[in-house]
Design a protein around this motif. Structure first.
Motif, short mmCIF file in Angstrom:
data_model
loop_
_atom_site.label_atom_id
_atom_site.label_comp_id
_atom_site.label_asym_id
_atom_site.label_seq_id
_atom_site.Cartn_x
_atom_site.Cartn_y
_atom_site.Cartn_z
N PRO A 87 -74.57 -26.73 76.11
CA PRO A 87 -75.41 -25.70 76.73
C PRO A 87 -74.81 -24.30 76.65
O PRO A 87 -75.55 -23.33 76.53
CB PRO A 87 -75.54 -26.18 78.19
CG PRO A 87 -75.43 -27.67 78.09
CD PRO A 87 -74.41 -27.91 76.99
N ASP A 88 -73.49 -24.20 76.70
CA ASP A 88 -72.84 -22.90 76.60
C ASP A 88 -72.99 -22.26 75.23
O ASP A 88 -72.67 -21.08 75.07
CB ASP A 88 -71.35 -23.02 76.95
CG ASP A 88 -71.09 -23.19 78.43
OD1 ASP A 88 -69.95 -23.52 78.80
OD2 ASP A 88 -72.03 -23.01 79.23
N ASP A 89 -73.44 -23.01 74.25
CA ASP A 89 -73.70 -22.45 72.94
C ASP A 89 -75.03 -21.70 72.89
O ASP A 89 -75.33 -21.05 71.88
CB ASP A 89 -73.70 -23.54 71.86
CG ASP A 89 -72.34 -24.19 71.68
OD1 ASP A 89 -71.32 -23.47 71.70
OD2 ASP A 89 -72.31 -25.43 71.51
N THR A 90 -75.82 -21.81 73.92
CA THR A 90 -77.11 -21.13 73.97
C THR A 90 -76.93 -19.62 73.87
O THR A 90 -76.21 -19.02 74.67
CB THR A 90 -77.86 -21.48 75.26
OG1 THR A 90 -78.14 -22.89 75.27
CG2 THR A 90 -79.17 -20.71 75.35
N ALA A 91 -77.57 -19.02 72.88
CA ALA A 91 -77.43 -17.60 72.64
C ALA A 91 -78.34 -17.21 71.48
O ALA A 91 -78.89 -18.06 70.79
CB ALA A 91 -75.97 -17.24 72.29
N VAL A 92 -78.46 -15.91 71.28
CA VAL A 92 -79.03 -15.40 70.06
C VAL A 92 -77.90 -15.27 69.05
O VAL A 92 -76.88 -14.65 69.34
CB VAL A 92 -79.73 -14.05 70.27
CG1 VAL A 92 -80.26 -13.51 68.94
CG2 VAL A 92 -80.86 -14.19 71.27
N TYR A 93 -78.08 -15.86 67.90
CA TYR A 93 -77.07 -15.85 66.86
C TYR A 93 -77.44 -14.82 65.81
O TYR A 93 -78.55 -14.83 65.27
CB TYR A 93 -76.93 -17.24 66.23
CG TYR A 93 -76.16 -18.20 67.10
CD1 TYR A 93 -74.88 -18.61 66.76
CD2 TYR A 93 -76.72 -18.67 68.28
CE1 TYR A 93 -74.17 -19.48 67.57
CE2 TYR A 93 -76.01 -19.54 69.10
CZ TYR A 93 -74.73 -19.94 68.74
OH TYR A 93 -74.02 -20.81 69.55
N TYR A 94 -76.49 -13.95 65.51
CA TYR A 94 -76.70 -12.85 64.58
C TYR A 94 -75.84 -13.02 63.35
O TYR A 94 -74.65 -13.33 63.44
CB TYR A 94 -76.35 -11.51 65.24
CG TYR A 94 -77.22 -11.14 66.40
CD1 TYR A 94 -78.41 -10.43 66.21
CD2 TYR A 94 -76.87 -11.48 67.70
CE1 TYR A 94 -79.21 -10.08 67.27
CE2 TYR A 94 -77.66 -11.14 68.78
CZ TYR A 94 -78.83 -10.43 68.56
OH TYR A 94 -79.62 -10.08 69.63
#
Length: 123
Positions: A87-94
């Motif tokens: 869950p901590d990987d949840t993010a917008v990846y650029y």
């Protein structure tokens, strides 16, 4: 004159996998370093992984052993294979690329960014 387009984001359960892609297009002489960054709500953007033009890689401690960055120079594309997602990987990846647009001259290097792709890890 350089565009980066990410793809492959989505919703995945904890422990699952996703593969992100970023394709560069436009007018440029060469692509040097490429990388992935991410930004979660309320957090600063952080480096996830980078890869040089000859394949040397670097990873954030939080993703070592789970994520793998790779590139296909013929396709001007960088990938991020994400396994054992949390869950901590949840993010917008650029996607990021250092691109030379001046015949390899050192002053012709510039960093370009994609618009981002959302990765959500949730049960």
């Amino acid at each position: 004159q350089v565009q980066l387009v990410e793809s492959g984001g989505g919703l995945v359960q904890p422990g699952g996998s996703l593969r992100l892609s970023c394709a560069a297009s436009g007018s440029f002489f060469s692509i040097k370093d490429m990388g992935w960054y991410r930004q979660a709500p309320g957090k600063q953007r952080e480096l996830v992984a980078t890869i040089t033009s000859d394949g040397s890689t670097n990873y954030a401690d939080s993703v070592k052993g789970r994520f793998t960055i790779s590139r296909d120079n013929a396709k001007n594309t960088v990938y991020l294979q994400m396994n054992s997602l949390k869950p901590d990987d949840t993010a917008v990846y650029y996607c990021n690329a250092r691109v030379n647009t001046d015949w390899g001259l050192s002053w012709g290097d510039n960093d370009y960014w994609g618009r981002g792709t959302q990765v959500t890890v949730s049960s």
